[in-house]
Design an enzyme around this catalytic site. Structure first.
Site, short mmCIF file in Angstrom:
data_model
loop_
_atom_site.label_atom_id
_atom_site.label_comp_id
_atom_site.label_asym_id
_atom_site.label_seq_id
_atom_site.Cartn_x
_atom_site.Cartn_y
_atom_site.Cartn_z
N TYR A 120 77.04 5.68 111.37
CA TYR A 120 77.77 4.75 112.23
C TYR A 120 79.16 5.33 112.47
CZ TYR A 120 79.38 0.17 113.90
OH TYR A 120 79.89 -0.84 114.66
N LYS A 191 73.63 1.01 114.89
CA LYS A 191 73.86 -0.40 114.59
C LYS A 191 72.67 -1.00 113.84
CE LYS A 191 77.76 -1.57 116.91
NZ LYS A 191 78.84 -2.46 116.49
N GLU A 262 75.92 -4.27 123.51
CA GLU A 262 76.83 -3.34 122.84
C GLU A 262 77.38 -2.30 123.82
OE1 GLU A 262 79.08 -2.24 119.79
OE2 GLU A 262 77.49 -3.73 119.49
N ASP A 263 78.68 -2.14 123.82
CA ASP A 263 79.36 -1.07 124.56
C ASP A 263 79.05 -1.08 126.06
OD1 ASP A 263 80.62 -0.36 122.29
OD2 ASP A 263 79.59 1.53 121.98
N ASP A 285 78.68 -7.97 120.93
CA ASP A 285 79.40 -7.58 119.73
C ASP A 285 80.82 -7.13 120.03
OD1 ASP A 285 79.47 -7.10 116.90
OD2 ASP A 285 79.37 -4.96 117.33
N ASP A 286 81.06 -6.52 121.18
CA ASP A 286 82.41 -6.07 121.51
C ASP A 286 83.34 -7.24 121.74
OD1 ASP A 286 81.76 -3.18 121.66
OD2 ASP A 286 80.50 -3.83 123.32
N ASN A 436 87.94 3.02 118.03
CA ASN A 436 87.03 4.04 117.50
C ASN A 436 86.70 5.06 118.58
OD1 ASN A 436 86.50 3.01 114.80
ND2 ASN A 436 85.48 1.30 115.81
N ASN A 481 86.27 -3.28 110.95
CA ASN A 481 85.18 -2.80 111.81
C ASN A 481 84.09 -3.84 111.89
OD1 ASN A 481 82.53 -1.24 112.39
ND2 ASN A 481 84.12 0.27 112.83
#
Length: 510
Positions: A120, A191, A262-263, A285-286, A436, A481
């Site tokens: 990760y 993840k 995600e992302d 999640d972001d 990150n 995180n």
């Protein structure tokens, strides 16, 4: 990896393509279970005699052999560049995953502190950047713009009868690295490994998904090894039609599955969250995961200052970064202040200040981003500042209790900014460098303690070592995180019904 067996069928054979796939894959799938640990009776039953070395190696012996190989790798790569070492560690773990999934997850669970940075953050960013070259075998599923109209049938190609947890990305904003297209699949894979290792989710019931709608990354489009669609990203209604079709397909086959977005770039992160949150079991999640971690850190900072939690409503907080993560943090923090103080959210927003690449965001800005508009300040409320004021101007003028970075810009908390935090109105100011991977962190832990002072509270998205302050004193680094939060979400939501999950999300405005 190539199939272990090659079958040759007559030209008119009625064996189906699916049958060929099963025949090709079965030995590989079997080996993933125990590798050289199969006893002789099992080898005979499964037709494996002669396909494995004769000695039966116990699970404990396999475990010890792998750990010795890993420690040997660490010793042999000492002094080499960090990126080279990180990828070497990822490769050895990935090879273990390929040949013995049971052992792979046992190793992760027992050594999560050592291996989390490999599977990760921060290594996963490096893996995604090089994924097309590192690719050896597929994991998860790939849905592309070319599959429009086919997704309902495609979803049944996944062999697992039940899936509890899905992580999906479109690769448009991978960490702070930007558009990585199909190579972003490394994020869902990493993840979900964390879900298994940290929350005990069944690895046979998780599914990483890549939604490939193209890429605007010119370098990838020109790369002969690139594995994704060679076309610009879909936008607008065309884009949403693809995501809609995917969500309907998943919900039809696995109505209780949790889908984690995600992302996704900010505009789609907010759009899809509002579009699906009331209809499907999903979260972003972001937006929400990062917000939960940041809020926990902000409340922890109040305690570290020796203040009651109610004092959180008096903290001046500067957020640098107005993307999905930064705005998600602001929204959740404002809600927390509102509930703790009993004031409305308009009043609660007064203590929060947000900057993007153009500086302080105020209502005087032209072409103000609608997502950021609720947090834009009236000029009358920022005496001594103006629209677009720089970070150093904001810090010197406001003297904030907390400086929180989710900008994706490495080093933006430079020496001047960090020294300005010495003038904070807090006796123990907090600096959160949450972007990150490591190269995108707003500052390092060492620089924060050196320039902002020994008494700060420091947290980062990527792991840093504690800082030696001399005379036996240590500057403690806290890792802020999402990996400390999203496994808990998954564990909670896989233990409740789909309808109950939607009720929970609505009650807590998640």
């Amino acid at each position: 990896s190539p199939p272990l067996f090659v079958y040759v069928f007559p030209p008119n054979s009625r064996i189906s393509t699916f049958s060929c796939f099963v025949l090709f894959s079965l030995p590989c799938l079997i080996f993933e279970e125990q590798d050289t640990g199969f006893p002789l009776t099992e080898r005979d039953r499964l037709g494996l005699r002669g396909l494995l070395p004769p000695r039966v190696i116990s699970f404990q012996q396999q475990y010890a052999r792998f750990m010795e190989s890993y420690r040997s790798l660490e010793r042999n790569t000492m002094g080499q560049p960090e990126g080279v070492v990180s990828l070497a560690k990822w490769r050895i773990l990935n090879r273990l995953h390929d040949r013995n999934e049971t052992l792979y997850y046992r190793v992760l669970i027992d050594n999560i502190k050592d291996f989390a940075p490999v599977i990760y953050t921060p290594t996963v960013g490096l893996v995604c950047q090089n994924y097309s070259g590192l690719f050896r075998r597929p994991r998860g599923m790939y849905f592309s713009a070319k599959d429009k109209g086919e997704m309902m049938s495609m979803i049944y190609n996944w062999p697992a009868h039940q899936v509890d947890m899905i992580v999906i990305t479109d690769g448009s904003r991978i960490l702070g690295l930007g558009d990585l297209g199909v190579q972003g699949i490394g994020i869902p894979i990493g993840k979900l490994d964390m879900y298994v290792a940290a929350a005990g989710i069944n690895p046979q019931r998780v599914l990483p998904i890549m939604l490939d709608v193209g890429t605007n990354n010119k370098k990838l489009l020109e790369d002969p090894l690139y594995l994704g669609l060679r076309q610009p990203r879909l936008e607008g209604a065309e884009y949403l039609a693809i995501v809609d079709e995917f969500m309907e397909a998943v919900h039809t086959r696995w109505p209780k599955a949790i889908v984690q977005f995600e992302d996704f770039q900010a505009k789609w992160a907010f759009e899809t969250l509002e579009r699906y949150r009331g209809r499907f079991c999903m979260f972003n999640d972001d937006v929400q995961g990062t917000a939960g971690v940041a809020l926990a850190g902000l409340l922890g900072t109040v305690r570290a200052q020796g203040r009651p939690l109610s004092d959180f409503s008096n903290q001046k907080i500067v957020v640098v970064g107005a993307g999905s993560a930064g705005l998600g943090v602001l929204k959740m923090a404002v809600q927390a202040v509102s509930r703790m103080s009993g004031n409305n959210e308009t009043s609660a927003k007064k203590q929060f200040f947000v900057l993007d690449k153009d500086g302080l965001i105020t209502k005087a800005r032209k072409n103000l981003d609608p997502a950021a508009a609720p947090f834009a300040k009236e000029l009358a409320d920022v005496e001594g500042l103006r629209e677009g004021s720089s970070l150093i101007e904001v810090v010197k003028t406001l003297k904030p209790h907390v400086l929180l970075g989710l900008s994706g810009v490495g080093g933006i908390f430079n020496e001047e900014v960090l020294k300005a935090m010495r003038g904070s109105d807090s006796p123990r100011p907090a600096i959160f460098a949450m972007s990150n991977p490591t190269m995108n962190a707003e500052c390092t832990a060492a620089d924060a303690f050196k320039h902002a002072g020994d008494n700060i509270v420091f947290a980062s998205g990527s792991p840093f070592e504690n800082v030696d302050l001399g005379n036996g004193r240590v500057g403690h680094v806290n890792q802020a995180n999402n990996m400390y939060l999203f496994p808990g979400y998954g564990l909670l939501f896989t233990d409740v019904s789909a309808m109950r999950m939607l009720e929970i999300l609505e009650v807590y405005n998640f």
